[in-house]
Design an enzyme around this catalytic site. Structure first.
Site, PDB file in Angstrom:
ATOM      1  N   HIS A 532     -65.018  25.580  53.269  1.00  0.00           N
ATOM      2  CA  HIS A 532     -66.302  26.184  52.873  1.00  0.00           C
ATOM      3  C   HIS A 532     -66.533  27.546  53.528  1.00  0.00           C
ATOM      4  O   HIS A 532     -67.571  27.768  54.159  1.00  0.00           O
ATOM      5  CB  HIS A 532     -67.450  25.237  53.251  1.00  0.00           C
ATOM      6  CG  HIS A 532     -67.328  23.863  52.689  1.00  0.00           C
ATOM      7  ND1 HIS A 532     -67.797  22.737  53.353  1.00  0.00           N
ATOM      8  CD2 HIS A 532     -66.779  23.424  51.523  1.00  0.00           C
ATOM      9  CE1 HIS A 532     -67.543  21.669  52.623  1.00  0.00           C
ATOM     10  NE2 HIS A 532     -66.924  22.057  51.506  1.00  0.00           N
ATOM     11  N   PRO A 533     -65.630  28.502  53.396  1.00  0.00           N
ATOM     12  CA  PRO A 533     -65.862  29.821  54.005  1.00  0.00           C
ATOM     13  C   PRO A 533     -67.034  30.534  53.337  1.00  0.00           C
ATOM     14  O   PRO A 533     -67.232  30.430  52.127  1.00  0.00           O
ATOM     15  CB  PRO A 533     -64.541  30.563  53.760  1.00  0.00           C
ATOM     16  CG  PRO A 533     -63.938  29.893  52.560  1.00  0.00           C
ATOM     17  CD  PRO A 533     -64.341  28.453  52.657  1.00  0.00           C
TER      18      PRO A 533
END
Length: 719
Positions: A532-533
Site C-alpha cells: 500500500h505505498p
C-alpha cells in the site's frame, strides 16, 4: 450414466471457455492516436481508469488514456480471485524492489522488499487481493483538518456510494452501501473458517461490524471487489463498458517518459510506443495517475521535484516541490496456524482441474476467493489520546494453507534462498493451515522515492524506511497480543488452531518465547510490504511546504497538471488502499469538470427529510424499466447531476404490485400537491425538499407500495 453426462458437460464447458478466452490481441485497443486531445490521463489503474471513463462521458471532450502495460485479456489469471499471487512478478507487474532495509526484512535477500505494482489495464486493481476497504471516517476528517478542504468523510462517502454495486443482500438496506455503481463488491465466505474467526473474536469481546459501515472497529467478513465470482478491477468495471466511445482512446504498451512543459504549463506528454518517441498534446490538462512510485518519478524527470535532488542529476528545475518524499506503506507480518480440520483451501485445490471447471461453468467454488476472508480492526489501549480515533492495527485472516506447494504457487516475498533450504523450515509446511496477517496502520516512519538516473527506464530508488521507530513495532505487538488471545478461545481450540512458531536455529531462538523481545525479533525478520505505498505527491493547503498538490489535486506552481492516485493521500488510510484510490478517481473527475455528481448524498437527504418509503439507491431505481416515471428520472437525474440545479413539475410515482390504474391515480394526486410546493420558477433542489413536508404530509401515503419515487424536471438555470 448421469455421472458420465455431468463430466461430459463439464469438459465441454471448459473447452468452450478456453476457446472463447480473450486473446492477447485486444483489437478494440488498436486505434490510431491523435496528436492532440483535450485531456491525457497517464496510468489506467485504480484512479486513472475511473477518470478516463468520467471525462469521456461528455461526447464533446476527447480523452487519451495511456498505459505502460498491456491488456488484462492477455492473462487469464487476472480475472480469477484465487490466482492473485500468480499474477505477481509477471509482465503485468512492475516488480519493484526497495533498497536494503536497515531495521527490517532480515529474512529477505539483501534485506530488500519486493513491491508488486500493476502494469496492465486496471493497474494494481488487476493484481491485488481484492480487499475493498474504504478506511476510517477519521482518516478523511484528519485530512481536512490538516488543510485538505473538501476531503472530509462527509465529502468522500457519497463518492464511495457512487462507486459501489453491492452484491450482498444483507447490505441492500444499509445507509453505507449502494447498488448500481460500476464496481461489484461481494461479501466472501468460501470456507467454514470465517465463522470460526467471528466466533473467536466474539469470545474475546470484539463485536461483528461492517468494516465499510458506521464503525470500523471490530471483526468483519471480507468485502471483495468481485462480481459473479470474477475480479472486478477498474479495467472491467470502468473501461470495458465504455471502451467503444469514439472520444476515448486507450493506448497500451505506451511508456511515458516525462510531462511536456511550456514554461510552467503542462501541454502534453512524451511517450515511447513501438520503439518510437512521440509527443502527445493536451489542450486542457494532463492528469498523472501512474501510482505512488511512477507518478513522482515522472514529475521528477520533468523537472518537478526537490531542487537539490534534481540539480545533482542535472535536470533543470521547473518547480521545487517535495515530490517523492513522505513515502508511507503498511508493514505487515504473516503468522501461520496449524489446524486439525480440512477447513482451509489447500494449494492443490487452487490448481485443481475440477475447481477450474466449477469456476468456468458455474462461477463458484474456491477459485472465487483470494483467500482473504476476514478482518479485525482495533486500537491500542495505551494509544496517544491526541491521535485521531482511527484503528491502529489490522488483522487479516487468510484461509489458504501455507502447505508444501505454497512456495511454488504462493506470494513472491524475496526470502533468502539459503534459509528456504533449512530442513526445519520445510518440515513446518503442513496440509491444513490458515494465516493471520498483522498490519501497522499509521506508520511513524516515512521514506522516499528518488531517481537513480535521468534514464526513464531505470527504476527509481525506493526506501520506505520500515520500523525506524519503535512505535511502529509497538503497534504490531498490540495486534499480536490479540492473536494470542484468539488462540485461547474455544472456537480456535475446537479446530486445534495452534501458532506455528517462526523461530529456529539462529533465527530468534535466543529470546524467551512470547516475550515482546521474541515478537520484535520475529517482526523484524519476517515482515514485508503491505502493498500500500502512498503519499509521495502529498496533498495539502497552498501554504503547506510538505505538499505537492492542492486540495483540487493541481500540482503547485504548474498549470494544466494534476495528480490523482495513492500518491496524493495526505496520510495512509486505515486499511487496504484500492477502494480509496477509486474514490480519488471519482472525485478527481468532478474536480476537473467542475461538477458535483455525488448522487449518493441525495439518498441521505431523502432519508433525513422523512420520506415514508425509503429510496434505497437512486442509481438502481433509475436503471429499472417499465414505468414512465423511471424513464423521466433517468433523463433528469443523469443529465443534471449537480446539487445546484432547479426543479419544476415534480411528481411522485408509487411502484407497487397494485394495478397500474391505482398507481397512476396516486401519482396524479401527489403531482398536484407537489406543483403547489414548487410555485416559484427559481426553486432549487434543496429548497424543494425543505418545502416537501409542508405540501405533502396532508396527503394519504402509498401504504402498500414497495417504493415511493420522486421525479421532477431539472435544469441548470431557472425556467
Amino acid at each position: 450414466m448421469a455421472l458420465h453426462y455431468t463430466i461430459m458437460m463439464a469438459v465441454s464447458g471448459i473447452l468452450l471457455g478456453i476457446y472463447f478466452l480473450p486473446s492477447e490481441k485486444d483489437v478494440v485497443l488498436d486505434v490510431k492516436l491523435n496528436v492532440t486531445y483535450d485531456y491525457i490521463v497517464v496510468g489506467a489503474g485504480s484512479s486513472g481508469a475511473v477518470i478516463a471513463n468520467r471525462l469521456s462521458e461528455d461526447p464533446e471532450i476527447s480523452v487519451l488514456l495511456v498505459e505502460a502495460g498491456g491488456s488484462e485479456y492477455g492473462n487469464e489469471d487476472i480475472s480469477k480471485p484465487i490466482k492473485a499471487a500468480a499474477v505477481e512478478n509477471t509482465k503485468n507487474d512492475w516488480s519493484f524492489y526497495t533498497v536494503s532495509q536497515k531495521y527490517s526484512h532480515q529474512m529477505k535477500q539483501d534485506q530488500k522488499s519486493f513491491w508488486p505494482r500493476g502494469k496492465v489495464l486496471g493497474g494494481s486493481s488487476s493484481i491485488n487481493y481484492l480487499a475493498y476497504v474504504r478506511g476510517s471516517r477519521y482518516d478523511y476528517d484528519n485530512w481536512e483538518k490538516e488543510g485538505c478542504t473538501g476531503w472530509s468523510y462527509k465529502d468522500v462517502l457519497p463518492y464511495f456510494l457512487k462507486i459501489e454495486d453491492i452484491q450482498a443482500p444483507r447490505f441492500y438496506d444499509s445507509d453505507y452501501h449502494s447498488r448500481g455503481g460500476y464496481l461489484g463488491v461481494s461479501e466472501v465466505k468460501n470456507t467454514p473458517l470465517p465463522e470460526i474467526y467471528k466466533q473467536a473474536a466474539h469470545e474475546i469481546g470484539i463485536e461483528h461490524v461492517d468494516l465499510n459501515g458506521e464503525n470500523q472497529i471490530g471483526f468483519s467478513y471480507m468485502q471483495s471487489s468481485m462480481k459473479n465470482g470474477e475480479r472486478s478491477n477498474t479495467a472491467k468495471a470502468y473501461l470495458r463498458p465504455v471502451i467503444n466511445r469514439p472520444n476515448l482512446h486507450i493506448s497500451i504498451n505506451t511508456f511515458v517518459t516525462k510531462v511536456l512543459l511550456e514554461g510552467k504549463k503542462a501541454i502534453g506528454v512524451e511517450v515511447i510506443k513501438n520503439n518510437r518517441k512521440l509527443n502527445l498534446y493536451a489542450t486542457k490538462e494532463v492528469i498523472l495517475s501512474a501510482g505512488a512510485i511512477n507518478s513522482p518519478a515522472i514529475l521528477m524527470l520533468s523537472g518537478i521535484g526537490p531542487k537539490n535532488h534534481l540539480t545533482k542529476l542535472k535536470i533543470p528545475v521547473v518547480a521545487d516541490l517535495p515530490v517523492g518524499e513522505n513515502l508511507q506503506d503498511h508493514y505487515q507480518i504473516f503468522v501461520k496456524f496449524l489446524i486439525n480440520k480440512p477447513y482451509c483451501i489447500t494449494s492443490a485445490e487452487t490448481v485443481s482441474l475440477w475447481n477450474e471447471m466449477q469456476y468456468h461453468i458455474l462461477g463458484k467454488g474456491v477459485m472465487t476467493t483470494s483467500g482473504l476472508e476476514g478482518h479485525i480492526f482495533g486500537r491500542m489501549t495505551d494509544r496517544n489520546k491526541k491521535e485521531p480515533l482511527y484503528p491502529d492495527y489490522q488483522l487479516e485472516f487468510f484461509s489458504i494453507a501455507q502447505d508444501d506447494l505454497y512456495m511454488e504457487y504462493g506470494i513472491p516475498v524475496n526470502h533468502n534462498e539459503s534459509l528456504l533450504k533449512v530442513e526445519m523450515l520445510k518440515s513446518k509446511f503442513k496440509t491444513f493451515t490458515f494465516r493471520v496477517c498483522f498490519l501497522k496502520k499509521h506508520p511513524k516512519c516515512t521514506g522516499y522515492v528518488r531517481l537513480q538516473s535521468t534514464d526513464p527506464f531505470d527504476y527509481p530508488a525506493i526506501d520506505p524506511n520500515y520500523l525506524c521507530e519503535y512505535d511502529d513495532v509497538k503497534t504490531l505487538l498490540a495486534g499480536i497480543r490479540i492473536m494470542r488471545k484468539l488462540e485461547k478461545t474455544k472456537a480456535f481450540k475446537e479446530i486445534g488452531a495452534t501458532y506455528n512458531r517462526l523461530d529456529f536455529k539462529n533465527i530468534c531462538d535466543t529470546e524467551e518465547f512470547d516475550s515482546d523481545e521474541y515478537w520484535e525479533c520475529i517482526i523484524r525478520h519476517w515482515g514485508m510490504t503491505g502493498y500500500h505505498p502512498a503519499s509521495t505527491c502529498r496533498m495539502g493547503s497552498k501554504t503547506d511546504p510538505t505538499s505537492v498538490v492542492d486540495p483540487q489535486l493541481r500540482v503547485k506552481g504548474i498549470s494544466g497538471l494534476r495528480v490523482a492516485d495513492a500518491s496524493v493521500m495526505r496520510h495512509l488510510t486505515s486499511g487496504n488502499t484500492n477502494a480509496p484510490c477509486i474514490m480519488i478517481g471519482e472525485k478527481a473527475a468532478d474536480l476537473i469538470r467542475g461538477k458535483d455528481t455525488r448522487f449518493g448524498l441525495w439518498q441521505k437527504k431523502i432519508r433525513v427529510l422523512g420520506f415514508r418509503t425509503v429510496v434505497k439507491s437512486w442509481r438502481y431505481i433509475i436503471k429499472s424499466e417499465g414505468t414512465p416515471c423511471l424513464r423521466q428520472c433517468q433523463k433528469t437525474f443523469l443529465q443534471h447531476s449537480s446539487f445546484r440545479f432547479y426543479v419544476s413539475r415534480p411528481f411522485l410515482y408509487c411502484a407497487s404490485n397494485e394495478a397500474e390504474q391505482s398507481s397512476v391515480h396516486i401519482h396524479r394526486e401527489y403531482s398536484k400537491a407537489l406543483d403547489e410546493v414548487v410555485s416559484h420558477p427559481k426553486t432549487t433542489f434543496f429548497e424543494f425538499f425543505m418545502s416537501y413536508r409542508k405540501g405533502i404530509d396532508s396527503i394519504s401515503t402509498c401504504s402498500n407500495s414497495d417504493l415511493c419515487i420522486f421525479c421532477f424536471n431539472a435544469q441548470n438555470s431557472p425556467t
